[in-house]
Scaffold this motif. Structure first.
Motif, PDB file in Angstrom:
ATOM      1  N   GLU A 197       1.619   6.591  -7.099  1.00 11.91           N
ATOM      2  CA  GLU A 197       0.578   7.556  -7.423  1.00 11.91           C
ATOM      3  C   GLU A 197       1.077   8.989  -7.270  1.00 11.91           C
ATOM      4  O   GLU A 197       0.752   9.862  -8.079  1.00 11.91           O
ATOM      5  N   ARG A 198       1.883   9.243  -6.237  1.00 12.70           N
ATOM      6  CA  ARG A 198       2.448  10.588  -6.073  1.00 12.70           C
ATOM      7  C   ARG A 198       3.389  10.934  -7.216  1.00 12.70           C
ATOM      8  O   ARG A 198       3.429  12.076  -7.684  1.00 12.70           O
ATOM      9  N   GLU A 221       0.825  -1.200   0.000  1.00 16.83           N
ATOM     10  CA  GLU A 221       0.000   0.000   0.000  1.00 16.83           C
ATOM     11  C   GLU A 221       0.865   1.259   0.000  1.00 16.83           C
ATOM     12  O   GLU A 221       0.574   2.236  -0.700  1.00 16.83           O
ATOM     13  N   GLU A 222       1.978   1.244   0.747  1.00 21.52           N
ATOM     14  CA  GLU A 222       2.885   2.391   0.763  1.00 21.52           C
ATOM     15  C   GLU A 222       3.536   2.593  -0.600  1.00 21.52           C
ATOM     16  O   GLU A 222       3.649   3.718  -1.091  1.00 21.52           O
ATOM     17  N   LYS A 223       3.964   1.502  -1.235  1.00 22.90           N
ATOM     18  CA  LYS A 223       4.577   1.610  -2.555  1.00 22.90           C
ATOM     19  C   LYS A 223       3.565   2.129  -3.574  1.00 22.90           C
ATOM     20  O   LYS A 223       3.896   2.915  -4.465  1.00 22.90           O
ATOM     21  N   LYS A 224       2.305   1.684  -3.454  1.00 18.96           N
ATOM     22  CA  LYS A 224       1.263   2.161  -4.356  1.00 18.96           C
ATOM     23  C   LYS A 224       1.073   3.666  -4.221  1.00 18.96           C
ATOM     24  O   LYS A 224       0.936   4.395  -5.215  1.00 18.96           O
ATOM     25  N   ASN A 225       1.093   4.167  -2.989  1.00 16.53           N
ATOM     26  CA  ASN A 225       0.949   5.600  -2.771  1.00 16.53           C
ATOM     27  C   ASN A 225       2.122   6.374  -3.363  1.00 16.53           C
ATOM     28  O   ASN A 225       1.951   7.462  -3.915  1.00 16.53           O
ATOM     29  N   GLU A 226       3.343   5.811  -3.258  1.00  9.49           N
ATOM     30  CA  GLU A 226       4.509   6.468  -3.841  1.00  9.49           C
ATOM     31  C   GLU A 226       4.378   6.569  -5.357  1.00  9.49           C
ATOM     32  O   GLU A 226       4.699   7.601  -5.964  1.00  9.49           O
TER      33      GLU A 226
END
Length: 390
Positions: free
Chosen positions: A271-272, A264-269
């Motif tokens: 997307e940013r 989930e953290e990698k996905k947010n990165e």
């Protein structure tokens, strides 16, 4: 007809499947209820030696006796049938035609619906029937939808080792209950607070009988204790297995929770990075490597300072008197100084009484222009006239 073993066997042999015959023999058996234990033993022996059709008739006879004594609130035959009824039903059920098995199952369901026997006894009966059906590979649901049998057919494989110890405990519990009740009654009659001591010879004989009864009760309870320990050990094994499985599953849960948070953290990165305008052809650099720091920004190029416009371009009007007087003062400067004259100005246009003026450094209206040699003669003459006129 007096009560003897032969008379009981004769009654059982003459029994037919007619309802009148079953009721007549049942009435005679209930009349001799004092011999209930012996009658039940002879009934079981006759059932084992009979054909399949005859066994069904004997089951009908036991049903008639049990229901009639239950209705009259006399438990003589209920207590006598309880230890052996599961074995008797299994004997009659095993190897019988499907129609006979359905009739036997219907009788058992009636016993359960009317609470003729206690629930553990009926559970043991259903368990024996289920074992027979399972051995044939045709575990059938009874016509009455027996609760225990339908539940037994859906027992998980992990709980199968518990079935045999539990059935053994249930079976021994029935005989133990009968032996314990008999021993307690005999003890209260002989040694209870309201008992009266008979003559010595009679008393000795009764005490000997009480010892035998107590020994039987002790043996029955001992067997029940051993069976209960086996059941507890089986339950402990199941408990240990499930406890170890629980520890392993908790570890798996922790692993997957950690992985989900990482993804989930990698996905947010990612997307940013997309929102920041990262080109599609540029590979995404993970922040897990050594090159985590962003590239330094390039230094800004040096910019040449802007040169302010000349005074003549901004202000074409004639200079005022103060500017003319300051310009008449001769000072020596070379040509290079005159070329850099524009850099000395810091002009701010202001409006005073509708006229524009310039504000110069060091309180002078004009900068030092040096000697008159660097000024045109006509300009110098104009400056002198303006100075004289002021």
């Amino acid at each position: 007809m007096s009560y003897t073993d032969d008379s009981v066997l004769a009654k059982l042999s003459g029994l037919s499947d007619a309802a009148d015959s079953v009721v007549t023999v049942a009435q005679w058996i209930m009349f001799h209820r004092r011999h209930a234990d012996r009658t039940v033993q002879l009934w079981l022996q006759r059932l084992k030696d009979s054909t399949s059709h005859k066994r069904l008739t004997l089951i009908y006879l036991a049903n008639e006796v049990a229901q009639q004594t239950k209705a009259r609130r006399r438990d003589d035959f209920i207590v006598a049938f309880s230890p052996i009824i599961a074995e008797a039903v299994a004997t009659a059920y095993k190897g019988a035609p499907a129609d006979t098995q359905n009739r036997i199952q219907r009788v058992v369901d009636v016993w359960r619906d009317r609470d003729i026997f206690e629930k553990p006894i009926l559970d043991a009966v259903d368990a024996r029937i289920h074992e027979i059906n399972q051995a044939r590979g045709t575990a059938k649901a009874g016509l009455g939808g027996s609760i225990f049998k339908s539940a037994a057919s859906s027992i998980p494989a992990e709980l199968v080792p518990l079935a045999a110890p539990q059935q053994n405990v249930t079976k021994l519990l029935l005989s133990t209950k009968t032996a314990v009740n008999s021993a307690n009654q005999e003890y209260d009659k002989l040694l209870g607070p309201n008992s009266t001591a008979p003559s010595a010879p009679v008393y000795a004989a009764r005490l000997s009988g009480l010892l035998k009864t107590l020994a039987q009760a002790e043996g029955a309870v001992d067997q029940c204790v051993k069976a209960r320990r086996e059941l507890v050990n089986a339950l402990q094994k199941v408990l240990d297995t499930n406890r170890n499985a629980l520890i392993a599953e908790e570890n798996q849960l922790e692993t997957f929770v950690t992985r989900r948070m990482e993804v989930e953290e990698k996905k947010n990165e990612v997307e940013r990075a997309i929102m920041a305008g990262l080109p599609d052809d540029e590979p995404y650099l993970s922040h897990n490597g050594p090159n985590d720091q962003p590239d330094p920004e390039p230094e800004r190029p040096e910019v040449e300072a802007l040169t302010p416009p000349s005074a003549e371009a901004d202000f074409p009007e004639q200079p005022d008197a103060e500017a003319t007087e300051s310009a008449t003062q001769p000072k020596a400067h070379n040509t290079e100084t005159n070329l850099g004259l524009g850099l000395q100005f810091k002009s701010v246009p202001t409006t005073i009484n509708g006229s524009k003026k310039r504000k110069l450094d060091e309180g002078n209206d004009f900068p030092d222009l040096g000697d008159d040699d660097g000024i045109d003669s006509d300009v110098a003459e104009i400056l002198r006239r303006d100075s004289a006129g002021s």
